[in-house]
Design a protein around this motif. Sequence first.
Motif, mmCIF file in Angstrom:
data_model
loop_
_atom_site.group_PDB
_atom_site.id
_atom_site.type_symbol
_atom_site.label_atom_id
_atom_site.label_comp_id
_atom_site.label_asym_id
_atom_site.label_seq_id
_atom_site.Cartn_x
_atom_site.Cartn_y
_atom_site.Cartn_z
ATOM 1 N N GLN A 273 -0.884 3.478 7.201
ATOM 2 C CA GLN A 273 -1.200 2.066 7.436
ATOM 3 C C GLN A 273 0.008 1.150 7.241
ATOM 4 N N LEU A 274 1.061 1.658 6.629
ATOM 5 C CA LEU A 274 2.245 0.825 6.379
ATOM 6 C C LEU A 274 2.827 0.221 7.657
ATOM 7 N N CYS B 236 2.656 -8.491 8.653
ATOM 8 C CA CYS B 236 2.756 -9.309 7.437
ATOM 9 C C CYS B 236 4.183 -9.824 7.247
ATOM 10 N N ASP B 237 4.312 -10.859 6.430
ATOM 11 C CA ASP B 237 5.636 -11.427 6.184
ATOM 12 C C ASP B 237 6.456 -10.533 5.249
ATOM 13 N N PHE B 238 5.795 -9.967 4.252
ATOM 14 C CA PHE B 238 6.465 -9.055 3.321
ATOM 15 C C PHE B 238 5.530 -7.882 3.046
ATOM 16 N N THR B 239 6.142 -6.732 2.832
ATOM 17 C CA THR B 239 5.324 -5.545 2.545
ATOM 18 C C THR B 239 5.935 -4.764 1.391
ATOM 19 N N LEU B 240 5.086 -4.424 0.427
ATOM 20 C CA LEU B 240 5.503 -3.513 -0.643
ATOM 21 C C LEU B 240 5.168 -2.111 -0.156
ATOM 22 N N MET B 241 6.204 -1.302 0.034
ATOM 23 C CA MET B 241 5.985 0.015 0.640
ATOM 24 C C MET B 241 5.841 1.092 -0.427
ATOM 25 N N GLY B 242 4.812 1.882 -0.283
ATOM 26 C CA GLY B 242 4.640 3.057 -1.133
ATOM 27 C C GLY B 242 4.733 2.733 -2.611
ATOM 28 N N THR C 203 0.850 -1.198 0.000
ATOM 29 C CA THR C 203 0.000 0.000 0.000
ATOM 30 C C THR C 203 0.877 1.236 0.000
ATOM 31 N N ALA C 204 0.300 2.332 -0.482
ATOM 32 C CA ALA C 204 1.002 3.610 -0.425
ATOM 33 C C ALA C 204 0.402 4.497 0.658
ATOM 34 N N ALA D 144 5.537 0.024 -8.715
ATOM 35 C CA ALA D 144 6.653 -0.592 -9.422
ATOM 36 C C ALA D 144 6.375 -2.077 -9.647
ATOM 37 N N ALA D 145 5.732 -2.709 -8.670
ATOM 38 C CA ALA D 145 5.442 -4.138 -8.767
ATOM 39 C C ALA D 145 4.553 -4.425 -9.961
#
Lengths: 403, 211
Positions: free
Chosen positions: A334-335, A342-348, A329-330, A353-354
């Motif tokens: 909440q990040l 969570c085990d992994f987080t995509l930040m911002g 999430t961006a 990019a993902a």
Amino acid sequence: MRRVFHILLVLLALIAPAAGSLEALEATPIIEETEPVLLDVVPPGPPCSLTVRDYLENSDFGDKIEIEWGLSPDDGSGACDVTGYILSRALAEGEVGEVLDEISSGVTRYIDESVEPGVEYYYNLVSHDGTSPSGRVWAGPTAGRANLFQWSRFSVLVLMVVFFAMVARFTAVAGKGAKLFVRRIPGLNAIEEAVGRATEMGRPVLYVPGIGEIDNIMTIASLNILSHVAKITARYDTPLIVPTARAVVMSAAEEVVKQAYTEVGNPDAYNPDNIRYLSDAQFAFAGAVNGIMLREKPAANLYMGAFWAESLLLAETGFEAGAIQVAGTAMVSQLPFFVTACDFTLMGEELYAASAYLSREPKLLGGLKGSDWMKVVSIALIAAGIIARAVGLESFVAWFQTQ
Amino acid sequence: MATIIWTTIGAILTLSVYSFLYKDNPFYKFAEHLVVGISAGYYLVIYYFNFIQPNVVAPVFLLRIGNEAIGLGSSMWWLALIPGILGLLLYTRFFPKFGWVGRWSLGIYVGGYAGLGLSPIMQARVLNQIGANALPLTSITNVFLIVGLLGTLTYFFFSMKHKGVLGVLARVGIVFLMVGFGASFGYTVMSRVSLLIGRVSFLLHDWLHLI
């Protein structure tokens, strides 16, 4: 005897002030020689002219009207007795209306900054000398109109042109098949691992695209990642559950998942009942997703998109249920919760990019590369701003502070 | 009497939701389904009266809201048909043969909002931020802020591997991010605790009158 004494006292009390005033009369001359006071009953001449027009000198939103007038013949010349002007504004012709301002003598221009855009106003002006006003001069009607081009936002245009030029250039390069480098994002490997784990365990994958509307850029990025996830689940024949909080997002998610299953060549595995609308209400949605986690026991929970206060409720329940969890999430607020639970987080921006990295779509890659180099431009401009401030060029920094 | 009944219902539902802390159970299921069902009905009504009726139904069918005539005398009433038709097109997905038509609505909706958002985002999140961060390096705070900003922007740079100087800057950036997340986490936990206090106060004060 006592009565006589009282009468004497009263007489004394009456005589004493009279005696004092007599002394005062003797001390002061009977006729005082003072300057004669001449009352100015002649009003000054009215302002020579009054013109009103929409304010054009600088960009505005139609909330300004410019008023100009010619000085009264008695302002600075003639009787030279004008002390100021009174400007009034009305909505109907012939009415004096409300007093807008009192303006000093010698001034010939005023900007009315309190007008409603598009509303027609009538203005009137009088000069005065402190005792009597002049005749009234009238002008109008005039309405404020927004300028066609907002020069105050010129800097926005410049940066947008630069940004779009970079995006267009990179998109064209990617479209020609050139390999544009994008560094691997650690959380992305985890998505495939999580789906693989769910497949091994024979349990579904839960994909929550957030509670943002379809106009939210995070939701759009999330749907791109959903397409990638759906292709993996279609390939492995793993059930994919997508609960949504918005009806339009549900429609879009249906399209995306169906398309992904078709592209992989397993359209029969697509189950429309797994793309669910739960509720628009934030915590009703969170409660229902928690229920899915506990009853349908997904082995992998993927949270990608815009989340608000429900983020920790979801991630904590998923953690308790023992699912592998990947979030993205961006939403800066909440990040922390996703990073914790969570085990992994995509930040911002990793979320955006993902979607570009996974799809390798030229347009998305162009956007990612463009925004990357926009960061370089931003750093350069900040450095230039710091130097400009150091040498006193404040106007350079002010160019960025648009309204 | 009515107050007591409603307060008791509220208290029972509150306890039903909290029973989830133990494990999933019929009480929690009941509360969950109740709130989902009620909210679905509630939002249906809200959306109709706040969006569909004033923006589509009233202009097209010349209805009145209160004393105000909506759309009466307006020669542009037909504009309201456009969003109305686009909304109806979303339902074409119930007819597989014409389901693709609904994508037009989605395309216009997404594209329109993306276009509208571009200029304000460039202004608020890029330009104004550049101006605000062009600070004179005359204090430790400002230097700290600039280093943090540079590190964080480097961390989100995807076009190069994070090695060498970029790697060091990205590591600095992630440290700043984590410190920020920690502060945000603590702040939010405080606000969540205050929500819990509110619920406990409802149970003990409003319902049981114990405090």
